[in-house]
Design a protein around this motif. Structure first.
Motif, PDB file in Angstrom:
ATOM      1  N   GLY A 148     -42.135  21.505  -4.790  1.00 29.44           N
ATOM      2  CA  GLY A 148     -42.621  21.407  -3.234  1.00 29.44           C
ATOM      3  C   GLY A 148     -42.040  20.382  -2.120  1.00 29.44           C
ATOM      4  O   GLY A 148     -42.387  20.762  -1.048  1.00 29.44           O
ATOM      5  N   ILE A 149     -41.566  19.515  -2.826  1.00 26.38           N
ATOM      6  CA  ILE A 149     -40.765  18.382  -1.405  1.00 26.38           C
ATOM      7  C   ILE A 149     -38.941  17.877  -1.999  1.00 26.38           C
ATOM      8  O   ILE A 149     -39.368  17.951  -2.692  1.00 26.38           O
ATOM      9  N   ASP A 150     -38.976  17.863   0.113  1.00 20.76           N
ATOM     10  CA  ASP A 150     -37.541  17.479  -0.514  1.00 20.76           C
ATOM     11  C   ASP A 150     -37.131  15.905  -0.838  1.00 20.76           C
ATOM     12  O   ASP A 150     -37.339  14.941  -0.386  1.00 20.76           O
ATOM     13  N   PRO A 151     -36.639  15.713  -2.217  1.00 16.39           N
ATOM     14  CA  PRO A 151     -36.300  14.795  -2.194  1.00 16.39           C
ATOM     15  C   PRO A 151     -36.089  13.416  -1.153  1.00 16.39           C
ATOM     16  O   PRO A 151     -36.200  12.140  -1.504  1.00 16.39           O
ATOM     17  N   LEU A 152     -35.025  14.033  -0.321  1.00 17.23           N
ATOM     18  CA  LEU A 152     -34.643  13.385   0.472  1.00 17.23           C
ATOM     19  C   LEU A 152     -35.131  12.906   1.778  1.00 17.23           C
ATOM     20  O   LEU A 152     -35.008  12.161   2.326  1.00 17.23           O
ATOM     21  N   THR A 153     -35.974  13.619   2.097  1.00 16.48           N
ATOM     22  CA  THR A 153     -36.640  13.419   3.043  1.00 16.48           C
ATOM     23  C   THR A 153     -38.599  13.101   2.609  1.00 16.48           C
ATOM     24  O   THR A 153     -39.161  12.898   3.702  1.00 16.48           O
ATOM     25  N   MET A 154     -38.532  13.763   1.373  1.00 12.62           N
ATOM     26  CA  MET A 154     -39.838  13.343   1.233  1.00 12.62           C
ATOM     27  C   MET A 154     -41.251  14.232   2.099  1.00 12.62           C
ATOM     28  O   MET A 154     -42.267  13.980   2.500  1.00 12.62           O
ATOM     29  N   GLN A 155     -40.394  15.594   2.893  1.00 11.60           N
ATOM     30  CA  GLN A 155     -41.430  16.645   3.083  1.00 11.60           C
ATOM     31  C   GLN A 155     -41.623  17.734   3.095  1.00 11.60           C
ATOM     32  O   GLN A 155     -40.577  17.687   1.955  1.00 11.60           O
ATOM     33  N   PRO A 156     -42.921  18.470   3.022  1.00 13.91           N
ATOM     34  CA  PRO A 156     -43.251  19.318   1.980  1.00 13.91           C
ATOM     35  C   PRO A 156     -42.109  20.560   2.152  1.00 13.91           C
ATOM     36  O   PRO A 156     -41.065  20.490   3.701  1.00 13.91           O
ATOM     37  N   VAL A 157     -41.283  21.317   1.181  1.00 16.94           N
ATOM     38  CA  VAL A 157     -40.598  22.625   1.194  1.00 16.94           C
ATOM     39  C   VAL A 157     -41.206  23.973   1.269  1.00 16.94           C
ATOM     40  O   VAL A 157     -41.723  23.658   0.015  1.00 16.94           O
ATOM     41  N   TYR A 158     -40.843  25.080   1.438  1.00 20.09           N
ATOM     42  CA  TYR A 158     -41.857  26.103   1.445  1.00 20.09           C
ATOM     43  C   TYR A 158     -40.362  26.840  -0.402  1.00 20.09           C
ATOM     44  O   TYR A 158     -39.599  26.817   0.043  1.00 20.09           O
ATOM     45  N   VAL A 159     -41.448  27.219  -0.875  1.00 21.62           N
ATOM     46  CA  VAL A 159     -40.358  27.822  -1.786  1.00 21.62           C
ATOM     47  C   VAL A 159     -41.461  29.025  -2.540  1.00 21.62           C
ATOM     48  O   VAL A 159     -42.239  28.805  -2.640  1.00 21.62           O
ATOM     49  N   ALA A 160     -40.933  30.169  -2.523  1.00 24.27           N
ATOM     50  CA  ALA A 160     -40.197  31.191  -3.037  1.00 24.27           C
ATOM     51  C   ALA A 160     -40.619  31.691  -3.882  1.00 24.27           C
ATOM     52  O   ALA A 160     -39.534  31.321  -4.966  1.00 24.27           O
ATOM     53  N   LYS A 161     -41.702  31.108  -5.092  1.00 20.25           N
ATOM     54  CA  LYS A 161     -41.859  31.613  -6.409  1.00 20.25           C
ATOM     55  C   LYS A 161     -42.545  32.432  -7.316  1.00 20.25           C
ATOM     56  O   LYS A 161     -41.769  33.499  -8.014  1.00 20.25           O
ATOM     57  N   GLU A 162     -42.864  33.604  -6.817  1.00 15.37           N
ATOM     58  CA  GLU A 162     -43.445  34.989  -6.399  1.00 15.37           C
ATOM     59  C   GLU A 162     -42.556  35.963  -6.650  1.00 15.37           C
ATOM     60  O   GLU A 162     -41.677  36.200  -5.844  1.00 15.37           O
ATOM     61  N   LEU A 163     -42.601  36.772  -7.784  1.00 13.18           N
ATOM     62  CA  LEU A 163     -41.247  37.465  -8.021  1.00 13.18           C
ATOM     63  C   LEU A 163     -41.100  38.143  -7.514  1.00 13.18           C
ATOM     64  O   LEU A 163     -39.828  38.806  -6.252  1.00 13.18           O
ATOM     65  N   ARG A 164     -42.200  38.949  -6.448  1.00 17.18           N
ATOM     66  CA  ARG A 164     -42.286  40.125  -5.637  1.00 17.18           C
ATOM     67  C   ARG A 164     -41.541  39.432  -4.503  1.00 17.18           C
ATOM     68  O   ARG A 164     -40.788  40.683  -3.379  1.00 17.18           O
ATOM     69  N   ASP A 165     -42.005  38.324  -3.996  1.00 20.84           N
ATOM     70  CA  ASP A 165     -41.414  37.609  -2.697  1.00 20.84           C
ATOM     71  C   ASP A 165     -39.359  37.883  -2.877  1.00 20.84           C
ATOM     72  O   ASP A 165     -38.961  38.220  -1.902  1.00 20.84           O
ATOM     73  N   LYS A 166     -38.935  37.276  -4.164  1.00 22.56           N
ATOM     74  CA  LYS A 166     -37.583  36.501  -4.105  1.00 22.56           C
ATOM     75  C   LYS A 166     -37.012  38.131  -4.573  1.00 22.56           C
ATOM     76  O   LYS A 166     -35.792  38.342  -3.784  1.00 22.56           O
ATOM     77  N   ARG A 167     -37.784  39.059  -5.225  1.00 21.18           N
ATOM     78  CA  ARG A 167     -37.313  40.311  -5.059  1.00 21.18           C
ATOM     79  C   ARG A 167     -36.841  40.710  -2.850  1.00 21.18           C
ATOM     80  O   ARG A 167     -35.986  41.973  -3.380  1.00 21.18           O
ATOM     81  N   MET A 168     -38.365  41.045  -2.538  1.00 20.99           N
ATOM     82  CA  MET A 168     -37.500  41.093  -1.386  1.00 20.99           C
ATOM     83  C   MET A 168     -36.867  41.034  -0.377  1.00 20.99           C
ATOM     84  O   MET A 168     -35.888  41.313   0.306  1.00 20.99           O
ATOM     85  N   MET A 169     -36.747  39.685  -0.649  1.00 19.31           N
ATOM     86  CA  MET A 169     -36.075  38.346   0.159  1.00 19.31           C
ATOM     87  C   MET A 169     -34.262  39.435  -0.256  1.00 19.31           C
ATOM     88  O   MET A 169     -33.752  39.230   1.124  1.00 19.31           O
ATOM     89  N   LYS A 170     -34.018  39.370  -1.370  1.00 20.43           N
ATOM     90  CA  LYS A 170     -32.317  40.360  -2.040  1.00 20.43           C
ATOM     91  C   LYS A 170     -32.668  41.297  -1.272  1.00 20.43           C
ATOM     92  O   LYS A 170     -31.428  41.406  -1.025  1.00 20.43           O
ATOM     93  N   ALA A 171     -33.290  41.903  -1.045  1.00 19.15           N
ATOM     94  CA  ALA A 171     -33.488  44.047  -0.743  1.00 19.15           C
ATOM     95  C   ALA A 171     -32.738  43.616   0.877  1.00 19.15           C
ATOM     96  O   ALA A 171     -32.146  44.809   0.710  1.00 19.15           O
ATOM     97  N   VAL A 172     -33.508  42.567   1.357  1.00 20.72           N
ATOM     98  CA  VAL A 172     -33.169  42.498   2.170  1.00 20.72           C
ATOM     99  C   VAL A 172     -31.615  43.013   3.147  1.00 20.72           C
ATOM    100  O   VAL A 172     -31.279  43.555   4.029  1.00 20.72           O
ATOM    101  N   LEU A 173     -30.755  41.425   2.318  1.00 17.46           N
ATOM    102  CA  LEU A 173     -29.731  41.413   2.420  1.00 17.46           C
ATOM    103  C   LEU A 173     -29.137  42.526   1.805  1.00 17.46           C
ATOM    104  O   LEU A 173     -27.797  42.827   2.411  1.00 17.46           O
ATOM    105  N   PHE A 174     -29.990  43.395   1.328  1.00 15.27           N
ATOM    106  CA  PHE A 174     -28.839  44.988   0.877  1.00 15.27           C
ATOM    107  C   PHE A 174     -29.127  45.476   1.823  1.00 15.27           C
ATOM    108  O   PHE A 174     -29.422  46.947   0.907  1.00 15.27           O
ATOM    109  N   TYR A 175     -29.436  45.628   3.182  1.00 21.05           N
ATOM    110  CA  TYR A 175     -30.070  46.585   3.837  1.00 21.05           C
ATOM    111  C   TYR A 175     -29.870  47.631   3.745  1.00 21.05           C
ATOM    112  O   TYR A 175     -29.827  49.005   3.912  1.00 21.05           O
ATOM    113  N   TRP A 176     -28.295  47.829   3.690  1.00 19.78           N
ATOM    114  CA  TRP A 176     -27.075  48.783   3.530  1.00 19.78           C
ATOM    115  C   TRP A 176     -27.517  49.941   2.053  1.00 19.78           C
ATOM    116  O   TRP A 176     -26.987  51.225   2.818  1.00 19.78           O
ATOM    117  N   ASP A 177     -28.395  49.383   0.958  1.00 20.99           N
ATOM    118  CA  ASP A 177     -27.791  50.070   0.450  1.00 20.99           C
ATOM    119  C   ASP A 177     -29.149  50.677  -0.217  1.00 20.99           C
ATOM    120  O   ASP A 177     -30.424  50.231  -0.072  1.00 20.99           O
TER     121      ASP A 177
END
Length: 243
Positions: A148-177
Motif C-alpha cells: 500500500g506504499i509507492d516505494p519510489l515516493t514512500m507515499q500511501p497508495v490506494y489498492v483495491a483488494k476486495e474481489l467485489r471491488d475489482k470486479r466492479m472496476m472491470k465491469a464499468v469498463l464493459f459498459y456496453w456489454d
C-alpha cells in the motif's frame, strides 16, 4: 534516452527487399510515446507494416494512475492515434487500433474506473482487451499492491483488494456489454453516480428493466476500437454450407 527510429526503419526497409518476403507486420509492442516523435516511422508503420490492426496499451486515462504505471499521459496516445489514422488514410488503407486497458492497478479507484468508462464512451470505444491487475514478481506495482506504499515516493497508495471491488472496476469498463450491466450499476451507485444509469445519451448503462431484452444480444461492434474518424473493418460472414 536515444529515440532515433532510423536503425529500425533501415531494418524494416531491408527486410522488405528480401526475396521471398511478402509482408512483415508489427502487431503490437509499439511505444507510442516514442513513435509519435517520428512521423516517418508512423508513416512506414501504417503503409507497410500493419495488417489491419495494431495493438497498443494506453492502459488508463488518469494521469495519477498512469504515473504509478510509469507510463505517459493519455494525450500521448491520442496524438499517436491521430497520426496513425492520418497515415493510414494517406496510404489508402482501412486500419484501426486495438487499445488495451487495465483495471484495479494500484492507485486506481472505482471512481477512476468510472472516469475511464466515460472517456471510452465519449470516443465511441468499446474495448474487449481489459485486464484485471495481477501482481507479478519483481515489479514495483507488486510492491504497491502488497504494502500500500509507492516505494519510489514512500507515499500511501490506494489498492483495491476486495474481489467485489475489482470486479466492479472491470465491469464499468464493459459498459456496453449487457452481461456486465448489473455489476456496473452497483459500481455507479457506490461512487454516487446513479445519474449515469438510464437511457439518456450521457448514461453508461441502461436501467434494470432493459436487461431482459439485451442480455442475449450479441455486440454489433468488432473487438477493439476504431481510430479517430474511421470505422472498424466490417466482419465478413460466411454463409453456412448446404447439406
Amino acid at each position: 534516452l536515444v529515440t532515433d527510429h532510423d536503425p529500425l526503419l533501415d531494418l524494416l526497409a531491408a527486410v522488405r527487399k528480401e526475396d521471398g518476403i511478402k509482408r512483415v507486420y508489427v502487431a503490437s509492442g509499439v511505444r507510442y510515446d516514442l513513435a509519435e516523435r517520428s512521423p516517418e516511422f508512423v508513416r512506414v508503420l501504417a503503409q507497410h507494416h500493419t495488417g489491419g490492426q495494431l495493438s497498443v496499451a494506453p492502459e488508463h486515462n488518469s494521469d495519477e494512475v498512469l504515473d504509478k504505471m510509469k507510463k505517459p499521459s493519455i494525450k500521448s496516445y491520442e496524438r499517436f492515434a491521430e497520426a496513425f489514422c492520418q497515415a493510414s488514410e494517406d496510404a489508402g488503407k482501412e486500419q484501426y487500433l486495438v487499445p488495451y486497458f487495465i483495471s484495479g492497478h494500484p492507485g486506481a479507484t472505482l471512481k477512476d474506473a468510472v472516469d475511464l468508462a466515460l472517456y471510452l464512451k465519449e470516443r465511441g470505444m468499446r474495448p474487449r482487451q481489459v485486464q484485471d491487475f495481477i501482481p507479478t514478481p519483481m515489479a514495483v506495482a507488486t510492491t504497491m499492491y502488497h504494502t500500500g506504499i509507492d516505494p519510489l515516493t514512500m507515499q500511501p497508495v490506494y489498492v483495491a483488494k476486495e474481489l467485489r471491488d475489482k470486479r466492479m472496476m472491470k465491469a464499468v469498463l464493459f459498459y456496453w456489454d449487457a452481461q456486465h450491466w448489473p455489476l456496473a450499476r452497483e459500481a455507479l451507485k457506490k461512487v454516487g453516480r446513479s445519474d449515469l444509469i438510464g437511457k439518456a445519451a450521457h448514461c453508461l448503462v441502461p436501467p434494470e428493466w432493459a436487461d431482459a431484452s439485451h442480455m442475449h444480444a450479441r455486440p454489433t461492434q468488432q473487438p477493439g476500437a476504431r481510430p479517430q474518424g474511421r470505422s472498424p473493418r466490417p466482419i465478413r460472414r460466411v454463409p453456412p454450407r448446404r447439406p
